[in-house]
Design a protein around this motif. Sequence first.
Motif, PDB file in Angstrom:
ATOM      1  N   TRP A  47     -22.343  52.116 -32.292  1.00 26.17           N
ATOM      2  CA  TRP A  47     -21.422  52.654 -33.300  1.00 26.17           C
ATOM      3  C   TRP A  47     -21.577  54.158 -33.491  1.00 26.17           C
ATOM      4  O   TRP A  47     -20.812  54.776 -34.231  1.00 26.17           O
ATOM      5  N   TRP A  49     -20.718  56.196 -31.300  1.00 23.55           N
ATOM      6  CA  TRP A  49     -19.565  56.802 -30.642  1.00 23.55           C
ATOM      7  C   TRP A  49     -18.313  56.817 -31.522  1.00 23.55           C
ATOM      8  O   TRP A  49     -17.632  57.855 -31.595  1.00 23.55           O
ATOM      9  N   PRO A  50     -17.945  55.716 -32.217  1.00 25.06           N
ATOM     10  CA  PRO A  50     -16.821  55.820 -33.160  1.00 25.06           C
ATOM     11  C   PRO A  50     -17.078  56.852 -34.256  1.00 25.06           C
ATOM     12  O   PRO A  50     -16.157  57.563 -34.684  1.00 25.06           O
ATOM     13  N   TRP A  86     -18.678  55.479 -25.462  1.00 24.90           N
ATOM     14  CA  TRP A  86     -18.474  54.116 -25.962  1.00 24.90           C
ATOM     15  C   TRP A  86     -18.361  53.142 -24.788  1.00 24.90           C
ATOM     16  O   TRP A  86     -18.982  52.076 -24.786  1.00 24.90           O
TER      17      TRP A  86
END
Length: 243
Positions: A47, A49-50, A86
């Motif tokens: 998470w 990356w988001p 991601w």
Amino acid sequence: MSALEWLDGTLNGTAFEAFGQGVKWSDMVGNVMGLTALALGWRRSIWTWPAQFLAGLILVAAYASAQLSGGVGKQLLVIGVAVWGWRQWQRGASAAAADDGSAAAGRPSGDGAGNRADGRITVRFATWRERGLLLAGTAAGTLAVGGLFTLYPQLSWSPWADAYIFVGTLAAMVAQARGWVEFWFAWLLVDLVGVPLAFGSGLAFSGLVYVIYFVLVLWGLRDWWLRSRAKAANDPALEGAPA
């Protein structure tokens, strides 16, 4: 007033005063999201990356308002690399799931580590060849971007520092996506220039956050370093993120 003008005015409005400078909402929210992404990266959570993607979107507005084209370009790269990272870590999690299935069926695991399919990536030190390629790419990229900013001074008031941060951030994110411990060293080098440049650009909150980044980076570096050493002791053919 159009919706875009209202959004720009809101994002780049002053949230509060710090160090005699107004702190913009975009600067504050984007950097808090960036800190969250760094903490998630330290935990090796996919998470990260988001969180980096959202931070990049918001910080585009902050750097554009400060007329730092290198900063805007950096955040656009952050957005693009976040998508790539991601996918890289998803592939790593899928490989771990396959290895877990092999182990459960009595077949040897692919990486010999007994990884769980928890969305976390195995970390390692880069090889000397990988380090050389990363350093060479970073140096060439900095020279190219710095030269561009020098030729077109309207793009940045601090061309070489801006280029250094622009390319250094990209190098750090590539190393992170690969699962290399060198990712943290790259961030340390970026922070050394990022702190004074942010304060000098009127982005006080970015300057403060870079200081916090520095502490988190040292913490994360220690964690990844110890993990890579422990893993290498058990498995000499240590794997990082898939290429």
